[in-house]
Scaffold this motif. Structure first.
Motif: not given
Length: 71
Positions: A15, A12, A8-9
């Motif tokens: 992105s 993120v 997830a990190s």
């Protein structure tokens, strides 16, 4: 749990890092710069083609002159 947090990190962060590139494609400055580059490229291609055509004409004229002198 830590593996999913790592994934997830990474998502993120990637992105956030890539978002300016996505915005640049939509900006007026980006569009104007690409249009200018396309215009310059077209001019260079046209110049190259005209120089190539002149070279072919000169080569053809020289070949004709050589043929005439051999006769």
């Amino acid at each position: 749990m830590s593996n999913s947090m790592g994934v997830a990190s990474v998502f993120v962060l990637s992105s956030l890092l890539l978002s300016p590139l996505a915005m640049a494609e939509e900006s007026q400055a980006f569009v104007a710069r690409n249009a200018e580059r396309a215009t310059v490229l077209q001019e260079v291609i046209a110049k190259h083609q005209s120089e190539q055509a002149q070279g072919l004409e000169q080569t053809a004229a020289k070949a004709d002159a050589d043929d005439a002198s051999e006769s």
